[in-house]
Design a protein around this motif. Structure first.
Motif, PDB file in Angstrom:
ATOM      1  N   PRO A  67       0.839  -1.213   0.000  1.00  0.00           N
ATOM      2  CA  PRO A  67       0.000   0.000   0.000  1.00  0.00           C
ATOM      3  C   PRO A  67       0.871   1.260   0.000  1.00  0.00           C
ATOM      4  O   PRO A  67       2.019   1.240   0.451  1.00  0.00           O
ATOM      5  CB  PRO A  67      -0.805  -0.133   1.299  1.00  0.00           C
ATOM      6  CG  PRO A  67      -0.846  -1.597   1.561  1.00  0.00           C
ATOM      7  CD  PRO A  67       0.482  -2.127   1.098  1.00  0.00           C
ATOM      8  N   VAL A  68       0.323   2.357  -0.491  1.00  0.00           N
ATOM      9  CA  VAL A  68       1.128   3.552  -0.715  1.00  0.00           C
ATOM     10  C   VAL A  68       1.795   4.057   0.560  1.00  0.00           C
ATOM     11  O   VAL A  68       2.970   4.465   0.532  1.00  0.00           O
ATOM     12  CB  VAL A  68       0.277   4.661  -1.379  1.00  0.00           C
ATOM     13  CG1 VAL A  68      -0.879   5.085  -0.484  1.00  0.00           C
ATOM     14  CG2 VAL A  68       1.145   5.855  -1.746  1.00  0.00           C
ATOM     15  N   SER A  69       1.098   4.030   1.701  1.00  0.00           N
ATOM     16  CA  SER A  69       1.715   4.519   2.939  1.00  0.00           C
ATOM     17  C   SER A  69       2.896   3.643   3.345  1.00  0.00           C
ATOM     18  O   SER A  69       3.926   4.142   3.824  1.00  0.00           O
ATOM     19  CB  SER A  69       0.687   4.574   4.065  1.00  0.00           C
ATOM     20  OG  SER A  69       0.156   3.287   4.340  1.00  0.00           O
ATOM     21  N   ALA A  70       2.771   2.331   3.133  1.00  0.00           N
ATOM     22  CA  ALA A  70       3.862   1.414   3.460  1.00  0.00           C
ATOM     23  C   ALA A  70       5.032   1.624   2.513  1.00  0.00           C
ATOM     24  O   ALA A  70       6.207   1.538   2.923  1.00  0.00           O
ATOM     25  CB  ALA A  70       3.375  -0.031   3.401  1.00  0.00           C
ATOM     26  N   ILE A  71       4.750   1.896   1.234  1.00  0.00           N
ATOM     27  CA  ILE A  71       5.823   2.160   0.272  1.00  0.00           C
ATOM     28  C   ILE A  71       6.605   3.397   0.682  1.00  0.00           C
ATOM     29  O   ILE A  71       7.842   3.410   0.676  1.00  0.00           O
ATOM     30  CB  ILE A  71       5.242   2.326  -1.142  1.00  0.00           C
ATOM     31  CG1 ILE A  71       4.777   0.970  -1.685  1.00  0.00           C
ATOM     32  CG2 ILE A  71       6.268   2.963  -2.083  1.00  0.00           C
ATOM     33  CD1 ILE A  71       4.093   1.052  -3.034  1.00  0.00           C
ATOM     34  N   ILE A  72       5.899   4.448   1.060  1.00  0.00           N
ATOM     35  CA  ILE A  72       6.575   5.689   1.469  1.00  0.00           C
ATOM     36  C   ILE A  72       7.423   5.446   2.711  1.00  0.00           C
ATOM     37  O   ILE A  72       8.565   5.924   2.799  1.00  0.00           O
ATOM     38  CB  ILE A  72       5.534   6.795   1.708  1.00  0.00           C
ATOM     39  CG1 ILE A  72       4.919   7.218   0.358  1.00  0.00           C
ATOM     40  CG2 ILE A  72       6.158   8.000   2.410  1.00  0.00           C
ATOM     41  CD1 ILE A  72       3.757   8.172   0.481  1.00  0.00           C
ATOM     42  N   SER A 210     -13.938  -1.980  -4.018  1.00  0.00           N
ATOM     43  CA  SER A 210     -12.491  -2.012  -3.822  1.00  0.00           C
ATOM     44  C   SER A 210     -12.152  -1.983  -2.336  1.00  0.00           C
ATOM     45  O   SER A 210     -12.944  -1.530  -1.500  1.00  0.00           O
ATOM     46  CB  SER A 210     -11.835  -0.817  -4.521  1.00  0.00           C
ATOM     47  OG  SER A 210     -12.144  -0.797  -5.897  1.00  0.00           O
ATOM     48  N   GLU A 211     -10.949  -2.470  -2.022  1.00  0.00           N
ATOM     49  CA  GLU A 211     -10.513  -2.494  -0.630  1.00  0.00           C
ATOM     50  C   GLU A 211     -10.431  -1.066  -0.092  1.00  0.00           C
ATOM     51  O   GLU A 211      -9.647  -0.247  -0.571  1.00  0.00           O
ATOM     52  CB  GLU A 211      -9.152  -3.186  -0.531  1.00  0.00           C
ATOM     53  CG  GLU A 211      -8.681  -3.396   0.891  1.00  0.00           C
ATOM     54  CD  GLU A 211      -7.336  -4.106   0.951  1.00  0.00           C
ATOM     55  OE1 GLU A 211      -7.034  -4.686   1.992  1.00  0.00           O
ATOM     56  OE2 GLU A 211      -6.598  -4.068  -0.060  1.00  0.00           O
ATOM     57  N   ALA A 212     -11.240  -0.762   0.913  1.00  0.00           N
ATOM     58  CA  ALA A 212     -11.394   0.620   1.365  1.00  0.00           C
ATOM     59  C   ALA A 212     -10.102   1.208   1.918  1.00  0.00           C
ATOM     60  O   ALA A 212      -9.807   2.390   1.684  1.00  0.00           O
ATOM     61  CB  ALA A 212     -12.498   0.692   2.422  1.00  0.00           C
ATOM     62  N   SER A 213      -9.321   0.422   2.636  1.00  0.00           N
ATOM     63  CA  SER A 213      -8.114   0.968   3.254  1.00  0.00           C
ATOM     64  C   SER A 213      -7.121   1.439   2.201  1.00  0.00           C
ATOM     65  O   SER A 213      -6.514   2.517   2.329  1.00  0.00           O
ATOM     66  CB  SER A 213      -7.461  -0.080   4.160  1.00  0.00           C
ATOM     67  OG  SER A 213      -7.073  -1.228   3.418  1.00  0.00           O
ATOM     68  N   GLY A 214      -6.954   0.661   1.135  1.00  0.00           N
ATOM     69  CA  GLY A 214      -6.035   1.055   0.073  1.00  0.00           C
ATOM     70  C   GLY A 214      -6.502   2.290  -0.659  1.00  0.00           C
ATOM     71  O   GLY A 214      -5.701   3.194  -0.961  1.00  0.00           O
ATOM     72  N   HIS A 220      -5.909  10.055  -0.072  1.00  0.00           N
ATOM     73  CA  HIS A 220      -5.282  10.963   0.889  1.00  0.00           C
ATOM     74  C   HIS A 220      -3.934  11.450   0.359  1.00  0.00           C
ATOM     75  O   HIS A 220      -3.618  12.650   0.412  1.00  0.00           O
ATOM     76  CB  HIS A 220      -5.091  10.262   2.232  1.00  0.00           C
ATOM     77  CG  HIS A 220      -4.297  11.069   3.229  1.00  0.00           C
ATOM     78  ND1 HIS A 220      -4.810  12.181   3.856  1.00  0.00           N
ATOM     79  CD2 HIS A 220      -3.026  10.915   3.685  1.00  0.00           C
ATOM     80  CE1 HIS A 220      -3.894  12.693   4.659  1.00  0.00           C
ATOM     81  NE2 HIS A 220      -2.803  11.939   4.575  1.00  0.00           N
ATOM     82  N   ALA A 221      -3.139  10.498  -0.178  1.00  0.00           N
ATOM     83  CA  ALA A 221      -1.829  10.860  -0.698  1.00  0.00           C
ATOM     84  C   ALA A 221      -1.932  11.772  -1.916  1.00  0.00           C
ATOM     85  O   ALA A 221      -1.017  12.555  -2.190  1.00  0.00           O
ATOM     86  CB  ALA A 221      -1.043   9.600  -1.048  1.00  0.00           C
ATOM     87  N   ALA A 223      -4.414  14.021  -2.406  1.00  0.00           N
ATOM     88  CA  ALA A 223      -5.422  15.036  -2.101  1.00  0.00           C
ATOM     89  C   ALA A 223      -5.158  16.344  -2.843  1.00  0.00           C
ATOM     90  O   ALA A 223      -6.091  17.020  -3.286  1.00  0.00           O
ATOM     91  CB  ALA A 223      -5.477  15.288  -0.595  1.00  0.00           C
ATOM     92  N   GLY A 224      -3.895  16.712  -3.008  1.00  0.00           N
ATOM     93  CA  GLY A 224      -3.581  17.968  -3.673  1.00  0.00           C
ATOM     94  C   GLY A 224      -4.071  18.018  -5.103  1.00  0.00           C
ATOM     95  O   GLY A 224      -4.550  19.053  -5.575  1.00  0.00           O
ATOM     96  N   ALA A 225      -3.968  16.898  -5.815  1.00  0.00           N
ATOM     97  CA  ALA A 225      -4.448  16.849  -7.200  1.00  0.00           C
ATOM     98  C   ALA A 225      -5.935  16.555  -7.264  1.00  0.00           C
ATOM     99  O   ALA A 225      -6.618  17.005  -8.199  1.00  0.00           O
ATOM    100  CB  ALA A 225      -3.677  15.780  -7.981  1.00  0.00           C
ATOM    101  N   LEU A 226      -6.451  15.829  -6.280  1.00  0.00           N
ATOM    102  CA  LEU A 226      -7.847  15.397  -6.317  1.00  0.00           C
ATOM    103  C   LEU A 226      -8.818  16.506  -5.928  1.00  0.00           C
ATOM    104  O   LEU A 226      -9.914  16.609  -6.501  1.00  0.00           O
ATOM    105  CB  LEU A 226      -8.030  14.190  -5.393  1.00  0.00           C
ATOM    106  CG  LEU A 226      -9.417  13.556  -5.322  1.00  0.00           C
ATOM    107  CD1 LEU A 226      -9.919  13.154  -6.702  1.00  0.00           C
ATOM    108  CD2 LEU A 226      -9.389  12.348  -4.386  1.00  0.00           C
ATOM    109  N   ARG A 227      -8.435  17.351  -4.997  1.00  0.00           N
ATOM    110  CA  ARG A 227      -9.373  18.361  -4.500  1.00  0.00           C
ATOM    111  C   ARG A 227      -9.889  19.287  -5.610  1.00  0.00           C
ATOM    112  O   ARG A 227     -11.103  19.505  -5.705  1.00  0.00           O
ATOM    113  CB  ARG A 227      -8.713  19.164  -3.373  1.00  0.00           C
ATOM    114  CG  ARG A 227      -9.676  20.061  -2.613  1.00  0.00           C
ATOM    115  CD  ARG A 227      -9.039  20.622  -1.363  1.00  0.00           C
ATOM    116  NE  ARG A 227      -8.874  19.606  -0.321  1.00  0.00           N
ATOM    117  CZ  ARG A 227      -7.711  19.104   0.071  1.00  0.00           C
ATOM    118  NH1 ARG A 227      -6.589  19.502  -0.507  1.00  0.00           N
ATOM    119  NH2 ARG A 227      -7.642  18.192   1.021  1.00  0.00           N
TER     120      ARG A 227
END
Length: 337
Positions: A67-72, A210-214, A220-221, A223-227
């Protein structure tokens, strides 16, 4: 790299699918996962050979498939002279975390499933899919290595910057996740709506499974582009709401959207077949597909929420509908009008 050696860190759906595909292509694949059960499940599937974390992180080519947080978090601690790539659905924050590495090429396969874990993995998962590669300062040799890995999996490398990727996926991947959740909430709050839900609603809300946590980590990661994309949607919905009393204006807006949608889909003709609630119906369809030798481009099964047969819609190339229809009728199946 003179041999095809690769280490996969994270053996969920994507990591295990990469392992299965590259193993089938003759690559030497080792892997590690923080969850030993998941690691051994991937090994039992034939996706890789289990390795200690230290050995896996010492490989010449390392794929971070967590998952992205674990990769970071892993990137912040990682020290290696090997080539590192990843599969995260957001690229700029990952690239920032990898800035200290001498060799890093970001990646994101545009393929997946609603299921998770190695049990749902497939070596064919990436066939025909785009695999975004973000060179962002990497050497041409390292970019070519990641490209070759993607091609070995049947994917199509697409180069763009991390920032370009994040803006694009905000619109075509992350926004649909939020939209699907909102549509589900509206339907739940609308009496009898879910009882009437059919193909269009299921298509629009499929990603809600889809898996909600992922998904939560990725949006969240990014958010800057999504908002700003979310704000664009607010404005577009407001514009369409303003056309509710303007039938010609609404028709024009819908026609324009339809033109764009059709331009990104291959031309197909739909053949709908009625399936009775009894064993053997799908076997008849299979025999008809075999005898007609048509090219199936898409299929969709519509059925009652509690079973009771349904309608299977098969999409084929133009010119193939008649031969498929004849084959289906020869099997005793009824076609829907």
């Amino acid at each position: 790299m003179t041999t095809h050696q690769i280490s996969i860190i994270g053996t969920g759906l994507i990591g295990s699918s990469i392992g299965l595909g590259l193993t089938a292509a003759g690559w030497d694949v080792v892997g590690w996962d923080v969850d030993p059960d998941r690691l051994h499940a991937a090994a039992d599937r034939g996706a890789l050979r289990p390795a200690a974390r230290s050995k896996a992180l010492a490989g010449p080519l390392i794929v971070l498939a967590a998952p992205v947080s674990a990769i970071i978090d892993m990137l912040a601690e990682l020290r290696t002279d090997g080539l590192v790539t990843d599969v995260a659905g957001v690229k700029q924050s990952v690239a920032n975390a990898a800035a200290h590495l001498p060799r890093f090429v970001g990646g994101h396969p545009m393929a997946g499933r609603e299921s998770s874990g190695p049990d749902g993995a497939s070596g064919a998962l990436f066939t025909g899919a785009a695999w975004v590669v973000t060179p962002d300062g990497a050497s041409s040799e390292d970019v070519a290595t990641v490209d070759s890995m993607a091609r070995a999996l049947g994917a199509r490398p697409v180069h763009m910057s991390a920032a370009e990727h994040d803006t694009a996926v905000a619109a075509i991947s992350h926004l649909p996740q939020l939209l699907a959740a909102a549509l589900i909430e509206i339907a739940v709050d609308t009496p009898a709506a879910l009882d009437l839900a059919a193909g269009s609603f299921r298509d629009l809300t499929r990603v809600a499974q889809s898996e909600a946590s992922g998904v939560a980590q990725v949006v969240h990661a990014n958010a800057g582009a999504l908002r700003p994309i979310v704000e664009q949607l607010r404005g577009r919905l407001g514009s369409l709401a303003g056309l509710l009393d303007d039938s010609p204006g609404m028709q024009s807006a819908l026609e324009n959207a339809g033109l764009v949608r059709r331009s990104i889909a291959p031309p197909v003709v739909a053949v709908a077949v009625v399936l009775a609630d009894q064993p053997g119906e799908l076997a008849k369809v299979g025999r008809a597909l075999g005898s007609s030798a048509v090219d199936i481009r898409d299929l969709q099964l519509r059925h009652g929420r509690h079973g009771g047969g349904g309608v299977l819609t098969l999409s084929v190339r133009p010119g193939e509908a008649d031969v498929l229809s004849s084959a289906l009728r020869a099997e005793g199946l009824q076609l829907a009008d």
